[in-house]
Design an enzyme around this catalytic site. Structure first.
Site, PDB file in Angstrom:
ATOM      1  NE  ARG A  60      22.716 -30.056  22.755  1.00 36.63           N
ATOM      2  CZ  ARG A  60      22.395 -30.924  23.691  1.00 36.63           C
ATOM      3  NH1 ARG A  60      21.595 -30.539  24.672  1.00 36.63           N
ATOM      4  NH2 ARG A  60      22.832 -32.151  23.681  1.00 36.63           N
ATOM      5  CG  ASN A 102      24.645 -34.146  20.701  1.00 33.65           C
ATOM      6  OD1 ASN A 102      25.801 -33.996  21.097  1.00 33.65           O
ATOM      7  ND2 ASN A 102      23.617 -34.178  21.525  1.00 33.65           N
ATOM      8  N   GLY A 103      26.976 -36.462  19.826  1.00 32.61           N
ATOM      9  CA  GLY A 103      27.370 -37.650  20.575  1.00 32.61           C
ATOM     10  C   GLY A 103      28.755 -38.103  20.146  1.00 32.61           C
ATOM     11  CD  GLU A 142      31.777 -22.245  34.331  1.00 36.58           C
ATOM     12  OE1 GLU A 142      31.363 -21.812  35.432  1.00 36.58           O
ATOM     13  OE2 GLU A 142      31.212 -23.135  33.716  1.00 36.58           O
ATOM     14  CD  GLU A 157      29.169 -22.845  41.821  1.00 43.44           C
ATOM     15  OE1 GLU A 157      29.835 -23.881  41.699  1.00 43.44           O
ATOM     16  OE2 GLU A 157      28.574 -22.312  40.871  1.00 43.44           O
ATOM     17  CG  HIS A 165      47.546 -27.655  57.087  1.00 51.50           C
ATOM     18  ND1 HIS A 165      48.375 -28.190  58.050  1.00 51.50           N
ATOM     19  CD2 HIS A 165      46.390 -27.334  57.720  1.00 51.50           C
ATOM     20  CE1 HIS A 165      47.736 -28.222  59.215  1.00 51.50           C
ATOM     21  NE2 HIS A 165      46.533 -27.697  59.043  1.00 51.50           N
ATOM     22  CE  LYS A 204      29.590 -20.833  38.108  1.00 53.86           C
ATOM     23  NZ  LYS A 204      28.602 -21.874  38.251  1.00 53.86           N
ATOM     24  CE  LYS A 227      23.661 -24.288  31.567  1.00 54.37           C
ATOM     25  NZ  LYS A 227      24.234 -23.622  32.733  1.00 54.37           N
ATOM     26  CD1 TRP A 250      32.407 -27.228  23.208  1.00 53.57           C
ATOM     27  CD2 TRP A 250      32.776 -29.426  23.368  1.00 53.57           C
ATOM     28  NE1 TRP A 250      33.348 -27.430  24.187  1.00 53.57           N
ATOM     29  CE2 TRP A 250      33.603 -28.771  24.302  1.00 53.57           C
ATOM     30  CE3 TRP A 250      32.841 -30.821  23.279  1.00 53.57           C
ATOM     31  CZ2 TRP A 250      34.470 -29.447  25.150  1.00 53.57           C
ATOM     32  CZ3 TRP A 250      33.709 -31.498  24.123  1.00 53.57           C
ATOM     33  CH2 TRP A 250      34.511 -30.809  25.044  1.00 53.57           C
ATOM     34  CB  CYS A 301      26.844 -30.948  18.606  1.00 50.71           C
ATOM     35  SG  CYS A 301      28.559 -31.483  18.625  1.00 50.71           S
TER      36      CYS A 301
END
Ligand code: AGP
Length: 593
Positions: A27, A99-100, A477, A470, A493, A474, A588, A73, A2
């Site tokens: 965040r 935050n945490g 996401e 990557e 395969h 991307k 993020k 968040w 957060c």
């Protein structure tokens, strides 16, 4: 995961908190709130964005000496109005933001409930407010209360709070989550990172773990866990590197993609000069002497680890690459002298911090490559190499990934004093510039063709496979399209069973050694009806390829042509009308495991 801001003595507190929370919403952005003192504690909060909070919920004018704000968040407790910070304690004595994650909050909550405390929400944070209040009522001493609570709670926290009977003291406590104090004249500030404070100051104090303190408008006092005063030296930060200015771009992601040439150049100039690599000699010695290098990272940074690991292998080093959240539970240390390289844009990723505890317990040599000076990993790793890429705001990492790959290539080359890497890098930069100036319209056309598809495949081999991983991350996401990266040789395969009429397959063909095999793969998917888009280099191109770029040394794909993958994801997200910079469910900085 957060964002926190706080201010005391500031003339325009509302403006600071609103702008600051908007900067920190990378965040977390599921709900936001503000708390301040004006004839008692006032709290305004709601689910939704910071803009919603300030446009529709908070008063237009906030006159106060003390203010805290939070963008969330959700970890414990759904994103709902009652769970939104700030939280107020049961007897309304403490107003706090956090935050945490408080790992033992359930036990502590039960103990408080047994003593008659009632809780209105499901967060772990509310427990801390009530513990502080309980201790404050028992001792009448805020510092004693803080020390007691810090000794009781387990987990991670950056906390800022004030009490109902003192509008002149803003308190802070920190462990394993970042908290920075901004020093002003006649005011002082607090935030999760320095960026919200740069309009007011460029002098900062970074709190270390288990430190706490009190901030008044004229003074900052910091103490260690035993209550001993700590003399913290202020640090200056480069405004340009922490600026959130969009510089006329519609989205941070686009701005950050287009900053790639600047970022690579800055790294080359920082770590190389007059034909010499400028890394710490002791670091290079330790790397040379180690018999195995373990790369640990998450997400995009893990993809950079795959690339970097291969670079070191080319220079004769034995390596392994692990996802942090996997390694943390079954750590292995091959070799007699293992050396750990952790890669993290934010420097705050909880999975990596967990790994660092293990690394330290085992007394292993270690390095972090990070974009965040002053972050937990930067401060706590033995060696730290900064990416100097400027703040990356978009949740989708772009320039930081390229910076990670660039720095890893240079570091690996430094072990053997191989200067050719720098020449190759300069050539690959020309390709980045060519893509940015010439190929955007073509990439946008491809994006429009795939925007309504349900599945997309990316194919490549070796470095082009790492890039495919990557590119695929991307795309999923920020466009919410399911996508998979497959090494060309693995297609037969299993994954080829999913290839059907009209499925987009994006193929990278930039490596002489694998080009013929990749052309074989292209035929295999084409004959099953796939819509194939080939990205190739001039030397390896064939008629019909979607994009053909100037030749570059194959091992630099992640630097030279990753912009194609980034633009593609960007244009698909844009075409679908999605929130490019803030995709759903993500944040993020992933500061929870
Ligand atoms: C990248 O686009 C992602 N948002 C994500 O995978 C990210 O790379 C990952 O969470 C690791 O973060 P870090 O580099 O800050 O440790």
């Amino acid at each position: 995961m957060c964002g926190i801001v706080g201010a005391i003595g500031l003339a325009s507190p509302r403006k600071y908190v609103e702008k600051g929370l908007k900067m920190l919403d990378y965040r977390g952005y599921d709900s936001a709130g503000v708390g301040y003192y004006a004839h008692g504690i006032k709290i305004y909060k709601d689910v939704g964005s910071v803009a919603h909070l300030f446009d529709e919920v908070a008063p237009k004018l906030i006159k106060t000496n003390i203010i805290i704000g939070h963008t969330r968040w959700a970890t414990h407790g759904a994103p709902s109005k009652i769970n939104t910070h700030p939280h107020i304690s049961f007897h309304k004595k403490i107003c706090l933001v956090h935050n945490g994650v408080i790992e033992n909050f359930k036990e502590l909550k039960a103990e408080l409930e047994a003593k008659g405390y009632e809780f209105y929400g499901q967060t772990d944070t509310e427990v801390v407010g009530n513990l502080l209040e309980e201790q404050l009522q028992q001792t009448g001493d805020v510092f004693a209360a803080i020390r007691k609570v810090m000794g009781t709670i387990k987990g991670s926290y950056a906390i800022s709070f004030f009490t109902s009977d003192d509008e002149n003291s803003l308190y802070v406590m920190k462990k394993a989550s970042p908290l920075v104090i901004g020093l002003g004249k006649g005011f002082n500030l607090v935030a999760s990172d320095a960026s919200p404070m740069i309009d007011h100051t460029n002098e900062f104090i970074e709190l270390s773990d288990e430190e706490y303190g009190v901030i008044t408008k004229d003074e900052v006092k910091i103490f260690d866990g035993n209550g001993k005063p700590v003399n913290k030296q202020p640090i200056h930060k480069d405004i340009e590197l922490i600026s959130h200015d969009l510089k006329g771009y519609p989205h941070y992601m686009l701005k950050e993609i287009e900053e790639i040439p600047q970022v690579v150049n800055r790294l080359m100039n920082t770590y190389y000069s007059d034909g010499k690599y400028l890394f710490d000699k002791k670091l290079i010695k330790d790397l040379k002497e180690s018999d195995h290098i373990i790369f640990i990272a998450c997400g995009t940074s893990y993809h950079a680890a795959l690339v970097g690991g291969r670079y070191f292998e080319y220079y004769g080093k034995s390596t392994s690459k692990s996802i942090a959240s996997e390694w943390a539970f079954h750590p292995t240390f091959p070799g007699k002298k293992p050396f750990i390289i952790m890669i993290s844009q934010s420097g705050e990723t909880a999975d990596l911090i967990h790994c660092l505890d293990i690394i330290k317990k085992n007394k292993l040599k270690n390095l972090v490559i990070t974009n965040a000076g002053g972050s937990s990993l930067d401060r706590n790793c033995q060696y730290s190499l900064l990416l100097y890429s400027g703040i990356e705001v978009s949740v989708a990492s772009t320039k930081a990934y390229v910076a990670q790959c660039t720095l890893l290539a240079m570091l690996a080359a430094a072990i053997k004093k191989d200067k050719s890497c720098m020449t190759d890098m300069r050539q690959s930069l020309k390709v980045v510039e060519e893509i940015q100036s010439t190929y955007k319209p073509i990439i946008e056309k491809v994006a429009n063709k795939i925007k309504n598809k349900k599945n997309v495949f990316f194919l490549g081999r070796s470095f082009d496979y790492f890039l495919s991983l990557e590119a695929s991350l991307k795309l999923k996401e920020i466009s919410y399209i399911h996508s998979e990266a497959v090494p060309g040789g693995e297609l037969k395969h299993g994954p080829i069973a999913l290839i059907e009429e009209g499925i987009p397959v994006i193929v990278f063909v930039t490596d002489t050694v694998t080009a013929a095999s990749m052309r074989g793969n292209i035929e295999e998917v084409k004959s099953r009806g796939a819509d194939v888009y080939v990205i190739s280099t001039k030397k390896l191109s064939q008629p019909g390829d979607a994009i053909v770029v100037t030749d570059y040394r194959f091992y630099l794909s992640s630097i030279a042509i990753s912009s194609i993958a980034f633009y593609l994801a960007y244009f698909v997200s844009l075409a679908k009308g999605l929130n490019v910079d803030k995709p759903r469910n993500l944040a993020k900085s992933v500061t929870v495991e």
